[in-house]
Design an enzyme around this catalytic site. Sequence first.
Site, mmCIF file in Angstrom:
data_model
loop_
_atom_site.group_PDB
_atom_site.id
_atom_site.type_symbol
_atom_site.label_atom_id
_atom_site.label_comp_id
_atom_site.label_asym_id
_atom_site.label_seq_id
_atom_site.Cartn_x
_atom_site.Cartn_y
_atom_site.Cartn_z
ATOM 1 N N LYS A 8 24.646 47.229 84.916
ATOM 2 C CA LYS A 8 25.563 46.242 85.772
ATOM 3 C C LYS A 8 26.584 47.106 86.253
ATOM 4 C CE LYS A 8 28.837 47.091 82.383
ATOM 5 N NZ LYS A 8 30.194 47.459 82.738
ATOM 6 N N SER A 94 24.227 57.097 80.090
ATOM 7 C CA SER A 94 24.992 56.523 78.951
ATOM 8 C C SER A 94 26.467 56.964 79.233
ATOM 9 C CB SER A 94 24.437 56.720 77.720
ATOM 10 O OG SER A 94 24.211 57.925 77.326
ATOM 11 N N GLY A 95 27.332 56.238 78.774
ATOM 12 C CA GLY A 95 28.755 56.608 78.417
ATOM 13 C C GLY A 95 29.159 56.358 80.074
ATOM 14 N N GLY A 97 29.547 53.253 81.850
ATOM 15 C CA GLY A 97 30.408 52.145 82.452
ATOM 16 C C GLY A 97 29.236 51.024 83.087
ATOM 17 N N SER A 102 23.900 48.107 76.240
ATOM 18 C CA SER A 102 24.134 46.587 76.141
ATOM 19 C C SER A 102 22.748 45.915 76.766
ATOM 20 C CB SER A 102 25.249 46.199 76.996
ATOM 21 O OG SER A 102 26.410 46.809 76.346
ATOM 22 N N SER A 103 22.363 46.443 77.660
ATOM 23 C CA SER A 103 21.189 45.802 78.502
ATOM 24 C C SER A 103 19.820 45.883 77.645
ATOM 25 C CB SER A 103 20.987 46.519 79.996
ATOM 26 O OG SER A 103 19.948 45.884 80.659
ATOM 27 N N ASP A 135 29.255 43.199 76.048
ATOM 28 C CA ASP A 135 28.542 43.312 77.239
ATOM 29 C C ASP A 135 27.025 42.708 77.196
ATOM 30 O OD1 ASP A 135 30.388 44.195 79.226
ATOM 31 O OD2 ASP A 135 29.608 46.396 79.217
#
Length: 279
Positions: A8, A94-95, A97, A102-103, A135
């Site tokens: 996202k 990762s890291g 944003g 979360s997805s 999220d």
Amino acid sequence: MELSSPAKINLWLRILGRRPDGFHEVETRLCKIGIADTVSLELLGTGNSVALTCNVPGIPLDESNLAIKALRAFEQRAGKTHSWRIHLEKRIPSGAGLGGGSSNAAAILRAANELAGQPLELGTLLEIAGSIGADVPCFLLDTPAADGTGRGEQVTPAEFPWKLPLVLIKPAFPIPTPWAYKQWKDSQELPGVLYAPQICPWGEMVNGLERPVFEKYRLLAALKTWLLEQKGVQAALMSGSGSTMFAITRTGAESAALAEAAQQWCGETAWVRATETLV
Ligand SMILES: C[C@@](CO)(OP(=O)(O)O)[C@H](O)COP(=O)(O)OP(=O)(O)OC[C@H]1O[C@@H](n2ccc(N)nc2=O)[C@H](O)[C@@H]1O
Ligand SMILES: Nc1ncnc2c1ncn2[C@@H]1O[C@H](COP(=O)(O)OP(=O)(O)O)[C@@H](O)[C@H]1O
């Protein structure tokens, strides 16, 4: 069972204040985009073990992985354990944003519920999702965009008919989300950087976490300024707590050209992709 687990961006992230529980009250619009991990979940049988593999090094393979956390929380609520195998084919850095972990957690909740014979309803899955991370719930909705309030975990589907061409740029360093929120209150704006809302047909693009993040990571502030000067760029913003910056262009050809220029500007250690929002 194999599921696509999209990333996202936050088209806006307004921080309204710090709450007594330490979290921050937010108003955000999340849009799913055309970069995705693939999450595979296999039900092996009775027991309570989870075997996790991943194509990239550096992702935790223990109980701290959000995919395993999701599976454990699902089983606790469903009241039955099984043995499972998970494989994560990661393409989302990762890291960043971009909500990759979360997805993945949301994809596991969906897949586990399906494989276990749908014991839980969407409302319960959303509740579990919110307990894993702010999220996670938005990724349980079928819509390409969602609005989040509260910690971000109170989600409603959002109308978003635009297929926006995008360039994503993530420098080699990650940014931890808890750190970015912690710095928010006492942070200062850097001179000469645009923090004000960028008025677009789809809303006012702004990110309250740019202030604390840009103070430490000056490269990101400079990158935003550079992006806003480039041909065809309609808006440029940090996604979530960074370190990904994104620019919205008018056409796919412009985003392809901008991706090339951005890679040169940032150097080859940066992760740069041209993509678009999902519709
Ligand atoms: C900034 C955002 C924007 O979408 O995304 P990312 O940059 O992480 O992708 C989110 O608010 C992040 O959501 P998520 O990554 O799920 O965060 P969580 O695991 O719930 O929280 C991690 C930590 O961030 C802080 N936190 C998070 C959400 C929030 N509304 N207020 C906070 O203060 C808390 O310190 C919390 O312990
Ligand atoms: N399934 C997962 N995929 C990626 N990172 C994960 C996962 N589970 C736990 N993590 C950890 O969560 C942290 C944040 O990752 P991620 O969700 O991808 O970033 P962000 O919150 O910036 O969008 C990483 O440092 C990583 O170690």
